[in-house]
Design an enzyme around this catalytic site. Sequence first.
Site, PDB file in Angstrom:
ATOM      1  CG  ASP A  95      -0.328  -0.049   2.537  1.00  0.00           C
ATOM      2  OD1 ASP A  95       0.878  -0.315   2.613  1.00  0.00           O
ATOM      3  OD2 ASP A  95      -1.031   0.166   3.533  1.00  0.00           O
ATOM      4  CE1 TYR A  97       7.877   3.495   0.522  1.00  0.00           C
ATOM      5  CE2 TYR A  97       7.436   4.904  -1.370  1.00  0.00           C
ATOM      6  CZ  TYR A  97       8.148   3.879  -0.782  1.00  0.00           C
ATOM      7  OH  TYR A  97       9.127   3.234  -1.486  1.00  0.00           O
ATOM      8  CG  PHE A 108       8.380  -0.319  -4.327  1.00  0.00           C
ATOM      9  CD1 PHE A 108       8.734  -0.691  -3.047  1.00  0.00           C
ATOM     10  CD2 PHE A 108       7.669  -1.232  -5.105  1.00  0.00           C
ATOM     11  CE1 PHE A 108       8.406  -1.945  -2.547  1.00  0.00           C
ATOM     12  CE2 PHE A 108       7.336  -2.480  -4.613  1.00  0.00           C
ATOM     13  CZ  PHE A 108       7.705  -2.842  -3.331  1.00  0.00           C
ATOM     14  CG  HIS A 222       8.775  -5.851   1.039  1.00  0.00           C
ATOM     15  ND1 HIS A 222       9.334  -4.664   1.475  1.00  0.00           N
ATOM     16  CD2 HIS A 222       7.647  -5.506   0.353  1.00  0.00           C
ATOM     17  CE1 HIS A 222       8.586  -3.654   1.073  1.00  0.00           C
ATOM     18  NE2 HIS A 222       7.566  -4.130   0.389  1.00  0.00           N
TER      19      HIS A 222
END
Length: 261
Positions: A95, A97, A108, A222
Site C-alpha cells: 500500500d 507510503y 515504491f 520484500h
Amino acid sequence: MPASDALDSDALFELESPSPDAVGFAELALLPLDELVAPDWAGVLAPVEPQLRDVLAFLGGEVAGGHAILPAPSNVLRAFRQPLSDVRVLIVGQDPYPTPGHAVGLSFAVDGATRPIPRSLANIYRELDADLGFAPRIHGDLSRWADQGVLLLNRVLSVRAGEAGSHRNKGWEAITAAAITAVAHRVRADGTPAPLVAILWGKDAGTVRPLLGSTPVIASAHPSPLSAARGFFGSRPFSRTNALLREQGDGTVEWELPPLP
C-alpha cells in the site's frame, strides 16, 4: 475544491465534468470511468466499476471525517493512466507510503524532491547497483520505468497518513485483482500471450500469484530493511526480468534512472 464539498444535482447537468486533477475523492467517484483511467483500462475495469466508485466515496468520507489520505486524489489512480497495452513488467507493492509527501500513486516511488528516500527504495537501488552496476540515486522518481511499460501497482491504492495498512479490506483488493488478471491474460493478434514479467516482493505481493496464469514470476523477500537480507539482496530481479523479456521477443527495460528527476 475541498474533497468534502458536495456537487449539487443541478451542477452535474449544467457543467462539464471536472478534471480528475482538480477534484477531491468524492468528486472522483462521480466522473466517467474513462476520465479516471486510460481507455483500455476502462474496458477491463468496467466489471469492478461499482467497487471503484464505492471505495472513492469511502475516501471522500474519510476526508470529510478529518483524515488526511495519501496519495492526493489526482494520483490515487495514477498507475492506470499508463495504457494497459504498454505494460511489459508488473511490480506489485503493498500500500502507499504513509508518510505525508511520499506517496505518488506508483508502488515504491516517491516525489523526485523527497529527501531522504524511503529505506525500501534505497534497498531497491542497492540491489540495482549490485545486479546491473547502476549507481543508486538520491531521488525516488520512477517515472522512467513507468514510461517503459513497468506497471508499479500497489495492492491497495490509498492509506491514512501515518497509518500503514489502514485501507486494507476497504475495496481496493477487488479492483487491483481485476487489473492484475487483465494484465496477465492479454494476448497478441496471433493469439499468443503478450510479453510480461511479474516481480513479486514479499508475502503480500506473493498472494497475487494465482492471478498471473503462465506469466513468468520473479519472487523474493520484500526490500524493506526488516526483510531485505532474507532473500531480496542477491535476487537480481532486474537482469532476470530483461532476460525473460528477451525470451519473449520484447527487448529490455532500461533500468538506469537519471541522476536527477
